[in-house]
Scaffold this motif. Structure first.
Motif, PDB file in Angstrom:
ATOM      1  N   ARG A   1     -41.699  51.058  39.973  1.00  0.00           N
ATOM      2  CA  ARG A   1     -42.306  52.067  39.102  1.00  0.00           C
ATOM      3  C   ARG A   1     -43.768  52.319  39.474  1.00  0.00           C
ATOM      4  NH1 ARG A   1     -39.823  48.400  34.885  1.00  0.00           N
ATOM      5  NH2 ARG A   1     -37.686  49.116  34.695  1.00  0.00           N
ATOM      6  N   GLY A   2     -44.130  52.029  40.689  1.00  0.00           N
ATOM      7  CA  GLY A   2     -45.517  52.131  41.108  1.00  0.00           C
ATOM      8  C   GLY A   2     -46.103  53.515  40.964  1.00  0.00           C
ATOM      9  N   ALA A   3     -45.387  54.558  41.355  1.00  0.00           N
ATOM     10  CA  ALA A   3     -45.916  55.924  41.320  1.00  0.00           C
ATOM     11  C   ALA A   3     -46.187  56.371  39.889  1.00  0.00           C
ATOM     12  CB  ALA A   3     -44.952  56.878  42.008  1.00  0.00           C
ATOM     13  N   ASP A   4     -45.267  56.075  38.983  1.00  0.00           N
ATOM     14  CA  ASP A   4     -45.451  56.473  37.583  1.00  0.00           C
ATOM     15  C   ASP A   4     -46.680  55.790  36.981  1.00  0.00           C
ATOM     16  OD1 ASP A   4     -43.177  57.966  37.796  1.00  0.00           O
ATOM     17  OD2 ASP A   4     -41.866  56.478  36.857  1.00  0.00           O
ATOM     18  N   VAL A   5     -46.819  54.516  37.239  1.00  0.00           N
ATOM     19  CA  VAL A   5     -47.939  53.760  36.689  1.00  0.00           C
ATOM     20  C   VAL A   5     -49.257  54.215  37.315  1.00  0.00           C
ATOM     21  CG1 VAL A   5     -48.973  51.456  36.577  1.00  0.00           C
ATOM     22  CG2 VAL A   5     -46.573  51.784  35.972  1.00  0.00           C
ATOM     23  N   ALA A   6     -49.229  54.561  38.593  1.00  0.00           N
ATOM     24  CA  ALA A   6     -50.449  55.023  39.266  1.00  0.00           C
ATOM     25  C   ALA A   6     -50.980  56.295  38.618  1.00  0.00           C
ATOM     26  CB  ALA A   6     -50.177  55.261  40.756  1.00  0.00           C
ATOM     27  N   ALA A   7     -50.100  57.222  38.286  1.00  0.00           N
ATOM     28  CA  ALA A   7     -50.529  58.471  37.657  1.00  0.00           C
ATOM     29  C   ALA A   7     -51.141  58.208  36.283  1.00  0.00           C
ATOM     30  CB  ALA A   7     -49.343  59.423  37.535  1.00  0.00           C
ATOM     31  N   ALA A   8     -50.550  57.298  35.528  1.00  0.00           N
ATOM     32  CA  ALA A   8     -51.068  56.962  34.201  1.00  0.00           C
ATOM     33  C   ALA A   8     -52.401  56.241  34.300  1.00  0.00           C
ATOM     34  CB  ALA A   8     -50.052  56.111  33.448  1.00  0.00           C
ATOM     35  N   THR A   9     -52.557  55.384  35.301  1.00  0.00           N
ATOM     36  CA  THR A   9     -53.819  54.672  35.507  1.00  0.00           C
ATOM     37  C   THR A   9     -54.938  55.651  35.835  1.00  0.00           C
ATOM     38  OG1 THR A   9     -52.695  52.662  36.264  1.00  0.00           O
ATOM     39  CG2 THR A   9     -54.993  52.941  36.930  1.00  0.00           C
ATOM     40  N   GLU A  10     -54.649  56.606  36.693  1.00  0.00           N
ATOM     41  CA  GLU A  10     -55.651  57.600  37.076  1.00  0.00           C
ATOM     42  C   GLU A  10     -56.153  58.366  35.851  1.00  0.00           C
ATOM     43  OE1 GLU A  10     -58.068  59.756  39.812  1.00  0.00           O
ATOM     44  OE2 GLU A  10     -56.966  57.888  40.021  1.00  0.00           O
ATOM     45  N   ALA A  11     -55.231  58.753  34.975  1.00  0.00           N
ATOM     46  CA  ALA A  11     -55.622  59.489  33.760  1.00  0.00           C
ATOM     47  C   ALA A  11     -56.503  58.633  32.860  1.00  0.00           C
ATOM     48  CB  ALA A  11     -54.373  59.944  33.011  1.00  0.00           C
TER      49      ALA A  11
END
Length: 211
Positions: A31-41
């Motif tokens: 789930r790395g990509a999903d979490v990366a987008a949320a972290t950036e926000a």
């Protein structure tokens, strides 16, 4: 140990470390990509950090504790981290880390870099795997500012002799209470509010700023 002359408090992810550790753990769950987008926000300050962290940690449910060996192998200190911390100590200062990340990684990485104090979140686990929740209170912006003040008081250091280094919106409150707030590898909102902006992603750039 004699009283310290000054205190430098670092954020961990994307500041003292090149990685966002939660993304490395999420990779273990696919789930790395999903979490990366949320972290950036969250780092841009678009969403509440604590709420965002709880949501992202839910995505880690089921990751085996054994996976942290692989995660730790992927963690990279930011260039110049060890040299900067050594220079802080040479000049009679203390180096600390307060992070919205996780003790499961910092408990290994921080002492290896020579960090004197550190604080972060603890991931809950059961049956040898993560449960998808945080164990205890979340280290958010207020907790980061409180840690800097607490550590300075414990070392007998006035706030005017403290430096806070961070990259995300979660670091702004500790940067505001510190004598000097440095935006390092930082998001635009953080650069706009910092006392000083350091562009090159090399922590040796901070050595001339030490007292």
């Amino acid at each position: 140990m004699p009283d310290a002359r000054f205190l430098v408090v670092f954020d961990a992810d994307s500041t003292l470390l090149r990685n966002e550790v939660i993304e490395l753990i999420a990779d273990e769950a696919g789930r790395g990509a999903d979490v990366a987008a949320a972290t950036e926000a969250a780092m841009r300050g678009e969403v509440d950090f604590a709420t965002s962290l709880r949501t992202r940690v839910q995505a880690l449910a089921g990751v085996p504790l054994a996976a942290f060996e692989r995660v730790l192998a992927r963690v990279e200190p930011t260039p110049g981290a060890a040299e900067l911390i050594a220079e802080i100590h040479r000049r009679g200062g203390r180096a600390a880390v307060v992070s919205g990340g996780f003790l499961e990684v910092l408990d290994t990485v921080a002492p290896a870099l020579g960090v004197d104090r550190w604080r972060a979140n603890r991931l809950a686990s059961a049956g040898g795997a993560l449960t998808g929740t945080v164990d205890g209170g979340i280290v958010d912006a207020a907790a980061k500012a409180a840690a800097l003040q607490e550590w300075a008081a414990a070392e007998g250091i006035g706030l005017e002799r403290t430096i806070a280094v961070g990259d995300g919106a979660n670091d702004l409150r500790m940067m505001a209470v510190a004598g000097l707030g440095i935006a390092f590898n930082a998001k635009p909102a953080v650069r706009a509010q910092a006392d000083l902006v350091v562009g090159p992603v090399d922590l040796r750039q901070l050595i001339p700023l030490l007292p």
